[in-house]
Design an enzyme around this catalytic site. Structure first.
Site, mmCIF file in Angstrom:
data_model
loop_
_atom_site.group_PDB
_atom_site.id
_atom_site.type_symbol
_atom_site.label_atom_id
_atom_site.label_comp_id
_atom_site.label_asym_id
_atom_site.label_seq_id
_atom_site.Cartn_x
_atom_site.Cartn_y
_atom_site.Cartn_z
ATOM 1 N N HIS A 40 -0.941 10.235 -2.971
ATOM 2 C CA HIS A 40 -2.298 9.912 -2.525
ATOM 3 C C HIS A 40 -3.158 11.150 -2.331
ATOM 4 O O HIS A 40 -4.242 11.269 -2.898
ATOM 5 C CB HIS A 40 -2.260 9.116 -1.221
ATOM 6 C CG HIS A 40 -3.615 8.794 -0.684
ATOM 7 N ND1 HIS A 40 -4.292 9.643 0.182
ATOM 8 C CD2 HIS A 40 -4.444 7.744 -0.905
ATOM 9 C CE1 HIS A 40 -5.469 9.117 0.464
ATOM 10 N NE2 HIS A 40 -5.593 7.964 -0.176
ATOM 11 N N GLU A 77 0.521 -0.976 -4.734
ATOM 12 C CA GLU A 77 -0.705 -0.190 -4.875
ATOM 13 C C GLU A 77 -0.342 1.276 -4.673
ATOM 14 O O GLU A 77 0.309 1.625 -3.694
ATOM 15 C CB GLU A 77 -1.736 -0.630 -3.833
ATOM 16 C CG GLU A 77 -3.101 0.031 -3.977
ATOM 17 C CD GLU A 77 -3.211 1.408 -3.374
ATOM 18 O OE1 GLU A 77 -4.156 2.144 -3.734
ATOM 19 O OE2 GLU A 77 -2.356 1.772 -2.538
ATOM 20 N N ASP A 109 -1.284 5.683 -6.084
ATOM 21 C CA ASP A 109 -2.308 6.655 -6.429
ATOM 22 C C ASP A 109 -1.732 7.661 -7.413
ATOM 23 O O ASP A 109 -0.535 7.957 -7.379
ATOM 24 C CB ASP A 109 -2.774 7.396 -5.179
ATOM 25 C CG ASP A 109 -3.044 6.451 -4.023
ATOM 26 O OD1 ASP A 109 -4.127 5.857 -3.990
ATOM 27 O OD2 ASP A 109 -2.144 6.295 -3.167
ATOM 28 N N HIS A 159 0.835 -1.199 0.000
ATOM 29 C CA HIS A 159 0.000 0.000 0.000
ATOM 30 C C HIS A 159 0.869 1.249 0.000
ATOM 31 O O HIS A 159 1.541 1.560 0.983
ATOM 32 C CB HIS A 159 -0.896 -0.031 1.245
ATOM 33 C CG HIS A 159 -1.901 1.051 1.322
ATOM 34 N ND1 HIS A 159 -2.070 1.827 2.448
ATOM 35 C CD2 HIS A 159 -2.830 1.485 0.426
ATOM 36 C CE1 HIS A 159 -3.050 2.693 2.253
ATOM 37 N NE2 HIS A 159 -3.523 2.507 1.038
#
Length: 270
Positions: A70, A55, A57, A22
């Site tokens: 993010h 993962e 953004d 993440h």
């Protein structure tokens, strides 16, 4: 369409429980040295730990560069109130230089050719750029967004940029809501239709008091050839419990810990 595992997208092959780092991996030691999430160092740390999936953004800078970030502003990361969309690339590089280094989407795809990227399109302005940049790498990219419109725009842009196949994809919030309602009403044909053009469901285990990830959801998803990835799973007992339930992926800030747990079960997290 994912009618069977034989048609599995290359992003999801071979089949095994997946560990998705993440926003990269920031170990306690790295954090003490000022490294932050979604930095070049965080992605490199995940790679060094043996993690295949990151993962992240996507936002776009004032001069049009897609960056892994993010938040829509710099407040939390750098105590700077400016929006990412109002900052030029060279300014953002300077701000991130003491925080693990800025990483653009283009850099991530080039510097880590053996990694697979799970990209959440956070800003509408980033969708076209994300699609264009991932087009040559579609076999190792999954595109998602809370907004189905942004997700679909990025997929269209990838196709327009000459992608040999579409990137893998996970639905937005509205589609997930419709899926939950269709399952509650036992509308099996509607459930199949909602799952027909996605490769994975990426969900929280719970939404408020509602348990979203259940054995029934897993059965329906797997019957359609769709994986279920749960976010954000950081507690070790939750990792074990969800793996026992049969989820296909864990999105976690503790990718090194999750990877060890998956590998201890005798499976390879790729």
């Amino acid at each position: 369409m994912n009618a069977s595992s034989a048609e599995r997208h290359p992003y999801l092959s071979p089949h095994a429980p997946r560990v998705l780092a993440h926003r990269g991996l920031v170990t306690p030691d790295a954090a003490r040295h000022g490294v932050v999430e979604n930095s070049f160092a965080a992605v490199a740390e995940a790679h060094a730990a043996g993690v295949v999936y990151v993962e992240s953004d996507c936002h776009v800078t004032a001069d049009g560069e897609v960056v892994l970030f993010h938040d829509d502003d710099l407040e939390r990361i750098a105590e700077d109130p400016r929006a990412i969309a109002d900052v030029r690339l060279h300014e953002l590089e300077e701000i991130m230089s003491a925080r693990g280094g800025l990483i653009t989407l283009a850099q991530a795809l080039e510097a880590f050719p053996d990694m697979r990227f799970n990209l959440d399109v956070k800003a509408a302005a980033a969708a076209e750029g994300v699609g264009r940049l991932v087009a040559p790498h579609a076999e190792r990219v999954l595109v998602t967004s809370f907004s189905d419109a942004r997700r679909r725009e990025a997929l269209r842009a990838a196709s327009s940029a000459g992608a040999a196949r579409r990137p893998a994809t996970s639905p937005g919030l509205e589609t997930v809501k419709r899926l939950v309602i269709a399952r509650a009403l036992r509308r099996k044909a509607r459930v199949r239709a909602l799952l027909a053009d996605v490769d994975a469901l990426q969900l929280p285990e719970r939404q408020g008091p509602l348990r979203v990830v259940t054995s029934g959801l897993l059965r329906d998803a797997h019957a359609a050839g769709v994986e279920v990835h749960v976010w954000t799973v950081n507690a070790e007992d939750d990792m074990e419990r969800l793996l026992d339930l049969g989820v296909d992926g864990l999105v976690t800030d503790r990718a090194d810990v999750a990877l060890a747990k998956v590998n201890a079960r005798g499976t390879q997290a790729v």
